[in-house]
Every structure is written in C-alpha cells, then in structure tokens.
Scaffold this active site. Sequence first.
Site, PDB file in Angstrom:
ATOM      1  N   ARG A  15      19.983  33.212  50.715  1.00  0.00           N
ATOM      2  CA  ARG A  15      19.374  31.973  50.228  1.00  0.00           C
ATOM      3  C   ARG A  15      19.832  31.710  48.790  1.00  0.00           C
ATOM      4  NH1 ARG A  15      13.221  33.422  51.507  1.00  0.00           N
ATOM      5  NH2 ARG A  15      14.053  35.484  51.071  1.00  0.00           N
ATOM      6  N   LYS A  75      14.845  35.635  45.134  1.00  0.00           N
ATOM      7  CA  LYS A  75      14.223  36.959  45.199  1.00  0.00           C
ATOM      8  C   LYS A  75      13.956  37.517  43.808  1.00  0.00           C
ATOM      9  CE  LYS A  75      13.360  38.942  48.394  1.00  0.00           C
ATOM     10  NZ  LYS A  75      12.065  38.821  49.117  1.00  0.00           N
ATOM     11  N   TYR A  94      10.448  34.344  43.387  1.00  0.00           N
ATOM     12  CA  TYR A  94       9.467  35.291  43.957  1.00  0.00           C
ATOM     13  C   TYR A  94       9.586  36.580  43.140  1.00  0.00           C
ATOM     14  CZ  TYR A  94       8.996  32.499  48.253  1.00  0.00           C
ATOM     15  OH  TYR A  94       8.737  31.497  49.159  1.00  0.00           O
ATOM     16  N   HIS A  96       6.616  39.278  43.333  1.00  0.00           N
ATOM     17  CA  HIS A  96       5.804  40.318  43.985  1.00  0.00           C
ATOM     18  C   HIS A  96       5.632  41.525  43.068  1.00  0.00           C
ATOM     19  CE1 HIS A  96       5.686  38.127  47.751  1.00  0.00           C
ATOM     20  NE2 HIS A  96       6.987  37.937  47.653  1.00  0.00           N
ATOM     21  N   GLU A 118       5.018  33.112  44.409  1.00  0.00           N
ATOM     22  CA  GLU A 118       3.967  33.525  45.354  1.00  0.00           C
ATOM     23  C   GLU A 118       2.553  33.386  44.814  1.00  0.00           C
ATOM     24  OE1 GLU A 118       6.175  35.570  44.028  1.00  0.00           O
ATOM     25  OE2 GLU A 118       5.188  37.343  43.215  1.00  0.00           O
ATOM     26  N   ASP A 270       5.085  42.961  55.120  1.00  0.00           N
ATOM     27  CA  ASP A 270       5.174  42.927  53.646  1.00  0.00           C
ATOM     28  C   ASP A 270       3.829  43.231  52.988  1.00  0.00           C
ATOM     29  OD1 ASP A 270       4.133  40.534  54.556  1.00  0.00           O
ATOM     30  OD2 ASP A 270       5.167  39.292  53.092  1.00  0.00           O
TER      31      ASP A 270
HETATM   32  N1  LIG Z   1       8.062  39.515  57.272  1.00  0.00           N
HETATM   33  C1  LIG Z   1       8.355  38.376  56.669  1.00  0.00           C
HETATM   34  O1  LIG Z   1       9.521  38.048  56.459  1.00  0.00           O
HETATM   35  C2  LIG Z   1       7.259  37.452  56.269  1.00  0.00           C
HETATM   36  C3  LIG Z   1       7.553  36.106  55.932  1.00  0.00           C
HETATM   37  C4  LIG Z   1       6.486  35.250  55.610  1.00  0.00           C
HETATM   38  C5  LIG Z   1       5.173  35.749  55.613  1.00  0.00           C
HETATM   39  N2  LIG Z   1       4.951  37.068  55.918  1.00  0.00           N
HETATM   40  C6  LIG Z   1       3.595  37.647  55.963  1.00  0.00           C
HETATM   41  O2  LIG Z   1       2.892  37.227  57.132  1.00  0.00           O
HETATM   42  C7  LIG Z   1       1.499  37.429  56.912  1.00  0.00           C
HETATM   43  C8  LIG Z   1       0.709  36.207  57.374  1.00  0.00           C
HETATM   44  O3  LIG Z   1       1.000  35.118  56.500  1.00  0.00           O
HETATM   45  P1  LIG Z   1       0.329  33.678  56.694  1.00  0.00           P
HETATM   46  O4  LIG Z   1       1.020  32.771  55.741  1.00  0.00           O
HETATM   47  O5  LIG Z   1       0.275  33.307  58.119  1.00  0.00           O
HETATM   48  O6  LIG Z   1      -1.156  33.956  56.183  1.00  0.00           O
HETATM   49  P2  LIG Z   1      -2.431  33.005  56.429  1.00  0.00           P
HETATM   50  O7  LIG Z   1      -3.392  33.326  55.345  1.00  0.00           O
HETATM   51  O8  LIG Z   1      -2.019  31.591  56.636  1.00  0.00           O
HETATM   52  O9  LIG Z   1      -3.015  33.525  57.827  1.00  0.00           O
HETATM   53  C9  LIG Z   1      -3.550  34.794  58.017  1.00  0.00           C
HETATM   54  C10 LIG Z   1      -4.633  34.715  59.073  1.00  0.00           C
HETATM   55  O10 LIG Z   1      -5.051  36.056  59.362  1.00  0.00           O
HETATM   56  C11 LIG Z   1      -6.404  35.961  59.722  1.00  0.00           C
HETATM   57  N3  LIG Z   1      -7.042  37.261  59.788  1.00  0.00           N
HETATM   58  C12 LIG Z   1      -7.533  38.025  58.794  1.00  0.00           C
HETATM   59  N4  LIG Z   1      -8.096  39.150  59.294  1.00  0.00           N
HETATM   60  C13 LIG Z   1      -7.943  39.082  60.643  1.00  0.00           C
HETATM   61  C14 LIG Z   1      -8.305  39.924  61.722  1.00  0.00           C
HETATM   62  N5  LIG Z   1      -8.960  41.071  61.528  1.00  0.00           N
HETATM   63  N6  LIG Z   1      -7.979  39.542  62.983  1.00  0.00           N
HETATM   64  C15 LIG Z   1      -7.322  38.395  63.215  1.00  0.00           C
HETATM   65  N7  LIG Z   1      -6.978  37.540  62.221  1.00  0.00           N
HETATM   66  C16 LIG Z   1      -7.274  37.888  60.965  1.00  0.00           C
HETATM   67  C17 LIG Z   1      -6.963  35.026  58.651  1.00  0.00           C
HETATM   68  O11 LIG Z   1      -8.242  34.515  59.004  1.00  0.00           O
HETATM   69  C18 LIG Z   1      -5.882  33.956  58.604  1.00  0.00           C
HETATM   70  O12 LIG Z   1      -6.169  32.861  59.473  1.00  0.00           O
HETATM   71  C19 LIG Z   1       1.362  37.726  55.420  1.00  0.00           C
HETATM   72  O13 LIG Z   1       1.248  39.118  55.225  1.00  0.00           O
HETATM   73  C20 LIG Z   1       2.674  37.223  54.842  1.00  0.00           C
HETATM   74  O14 LIG Z   1       3.000  37.859  53.626  1.00  0.00           O
HETATM   75  C21 LIG Z   1       5.966  37.902  56.221  1.00  0.00           C
END
Ligand SMILES: NC(=O)c1ccc[n+]([C@@H]2O[C@H](COP(=O)([O-])OP(=O)(O)OC[C@H]3O[C@@H](n4cnc5c(N)ncnc54)[C@H](O)[C@@H]3O)[C@@H](O)[C@H]2O)c1
Length: 366
Positions: A15, A75, A94, A96, A118, A270
């Site tokens: 990116r 990043k 970003y 972190h 973030e 993450d």
């Molecule tokens: N791996 C990657 O490349 C990458 C990329 C983007 C985001 N992410 C990660 O993905 C994750 C989710 O991000 P998001 O933007 O969707 O967050 P978000 O806050 O929009 O959604 C998270 C959801 O999880 C729910 N939740 C909390 N506890 C729960 C449980 N016990 N059971 C079921 N649901 C529960 C919350 O109520 C919320 O609706 C984050 O950790 C984010 O950092 C990772």
Amino acid sequence: MKIGVPKEIKNNENRVGMTPAGVFELTKRHHEVFVQQNAGLGSGFFDDDYKEVGATIMNTIEDVYDSAELIVKVKEPIEAEYALIKPQHVVFTYFHFASSETLTKAMLQSNAVCIAYETVEDKEGTLPLLTPMSEVAGRMAIQQGAKYLEKPIKGRGVLLGGVPGVPPGKVLVLGAGVVGIQAAKMAAGLGAHVTIMDINMKQLRYVNDVMPSHVVTEFSSEYNIRKRIKDHDLIIGGVLVKGAKAPKLITQDMLKEMRPGTVLVDVAVDQGGCIETTKATTHEAPTFIIDDVVHYCVANMPGAVPYTSTLALTNVTLPYVIRLANQGWELACKTDGMLAKGLNIVKGKIVYEEIAEAFSWSVSAM
Ligand SMILES: NC(=O)c1ccc[n+]([C@@H]2O[C@H](COP(=O)([O-])OP(=O)(O)OC[C@H]3O[C@@H](n4cnc5c(N)ncnc54)[C@H](O)[C@@H]3O)[C@@H](O)[C@H]2O)c1
C-alpha cells in the site's frame, strides 16, 4: 506545507499513503508533495501519475524525509526508518504503539509529532480510519476461507455456494461489527448458509433487518458456539472488545468437535485472536493445521489487495491530511476533536493514556 510520501518498506506491504488524486488535492492548495520513486507501484500508481499532478519524485527515502515536514505513510515505522524521523516531522500513519515498546521509545526519542490513524475517533466512538481496513478484511475472509475449504489445501472439499441438488456450505461468523457484517454479506452473496453471532443485540437487529433470510442471527454464548461449530464448514473470528485482548470464543478442546477440514479465519488475530490456537501468520505462509482444522491468521490481510486497500484507506485519510497541511498540526487538532484523538506522541511526550498504561508509564500533560 511540504508533504512527504515514502515507499513502505515493511515486508509484503504494497500500500502507499497517498494516491495521485490526493497529491492533486494538495498541490491545488499550493502545498509541495515529495513522493519516493516507485512508492505507488505496488498499488498500481506510477511515478508519472504523481508527476502529472505536481509531485516531485525523490530518489531515496532519505530525500523524502529530509525535504518534508508532514510524512504520510501506511504502516508503523520499522527499525530502518527510526533514524529518518526528526523533530521537524509530523508523522501521520498507523502506529499501534501499545503493541511495541521499542517503536514507542524510538518515536519519543525522535521528538516528532506522531498522529495515529487507529486512534482518530468520531463522535459515536467509532474509528473511521480503521473501518475501511476492517471492510477489506471481512470481505477477504470469505474469499480466503472459500479457497482453503478446497481439498488439495486440506480443506473439507466443500463449495460454499453448493450446486442445484446439493446444499450450500455453512459459515459461522463471530462478531457482527464491520468485519462480521462484510463477511456475512460476501458469504451470503456466494449462496452459503450464514449464522452470525454477537452479544450486542442492536447489531443483531440491524443484521436481521438488512440481510437476506439465509443469514441467521444468534446470540453469542459458549453454548451456542459449541452447538454450531459441529456442522459449520467455515468459521470467521471478527470480534473486538475495544482496548482489550479478544475473548477466546473457540477453545482448543472445541477443535475436536469440528469436522476434519473445517476452516477457521481469525481476523481478530491483531488483538490476540478469538481462537485459543491462533498464532499470527503471514501472506507467505498463511495457514497451519491443528487437529485437522485449518487456521488462517494473517495479521495484515488488506496488504494482499493493495489496489483496493490503498484507495479505501486514502479515501478516509485525505481530508485529515488536507487539514494538517492547511492549518499545521496544532491548529488542526485544536479545531478538530476527532483528529486530536489521533495525537499519540508530541515532541518526546506520550499524550494518549492507553499507550502509557500499556507500558505502565505515566502520561505527560500537554
Ligand atoms: N487481520 C487483519 O488484517 C485485520 C484487518 C482489519 C481488522 N482486523 C481486526 O478485526 C477485529 C474486528 O474488527 P471490527 O472493525 O469488525 O470491530 P467492530 O468493533 O466493528 O466489531 C466487533 C464486534 O464484536 C462483537 N463482540 C464482542 N464480544 C463478542 C462476543 N463475546 N461474541 C460475539 N461478538 C462479540 C462486538 O459487539 C462488535 O459488534 C478487530 O480485532 C480488528 O483489529 C484485523
């Protein structure tokens, strides 16, 4: 203002912090933009595209940092970049910080101003500069999951959409936030049967209202998860508890309850992952297998689709870049509370409480 756009040098990061469209908006406002040679190549933007809209192409990363006051990246800086960041710089990227004491110390020593994508936060408490990357990761989770369900790569050998006369595959999505909704939407589009779980009833009501009838909502509980994992082919982990490690919703003993070749995509990796057996993987080696269950746990999923991710990210960062360039960081943060939330380190001082807490340091008053 003089704005620098260096090429990302983190492993497999294609990116770039600004597109030619962004440069156009800045030069139109009489700012100078310095773009490192080939910075946009991985995202499909050529040096000539940047030159055409008034950017100066610089040969080296050192030239970019030496020429610019505001640095716009993607990043967090890696070790090779620490020495390039000087007191005259405002770095917008970003960071972190809470996950790296080394980076935090290096940025404190630089005496620069660090504004983290973030932690920019809107009035509703959502994180507008994180949302597009969650949208990318949520959609990608199904694309990757569908691939790893194929038999030659140790999946169950299930086609998510099924075919006439054969029922579709079953997808369980944990979390109905940004990642979860995008994943459910993609899986539903392929024709899969989708169960989406959350503990937030408002989110479940929303999903229930907007999704087709083959997307079923269910309250998230250990009992319900244990019941569903037995016959679901693909499980997506998309939960987030702000400021905390992800809760372990799938424990190691549950793997034995799943059918061989079930695929787990833990997008929440993450934040430590919501699956007990999760370990962060890379795009070069994205999966591993435990108890015949395939785990995909890539921590920077959007990095694999830079054409889409760069545009999605810069669509939301550009308005802030323009504000920083027009007003300077102090006035811009004073007049924009959302941007001010992004201030993490200011000239040798931590100004964001959670970072200091992460290392048990004290926060310096601004
Ligand atoms: N791996 C990657 O490349 C990458 C990329 C983007 C985001 N992410 C990660 O993905 C994750 C989710 O991000 P998001 O933007 O969707 O967050 P978000 O806050 O929009 O959604 C998270 C959801 O999880 C729910 N939740 C909390 N506890 C729960 C449980 N016990 N059971 C079921 N649901 C529960 C919350 O109520 C919320 O609706 C984050 O950790 C984010 O950092 C990772």
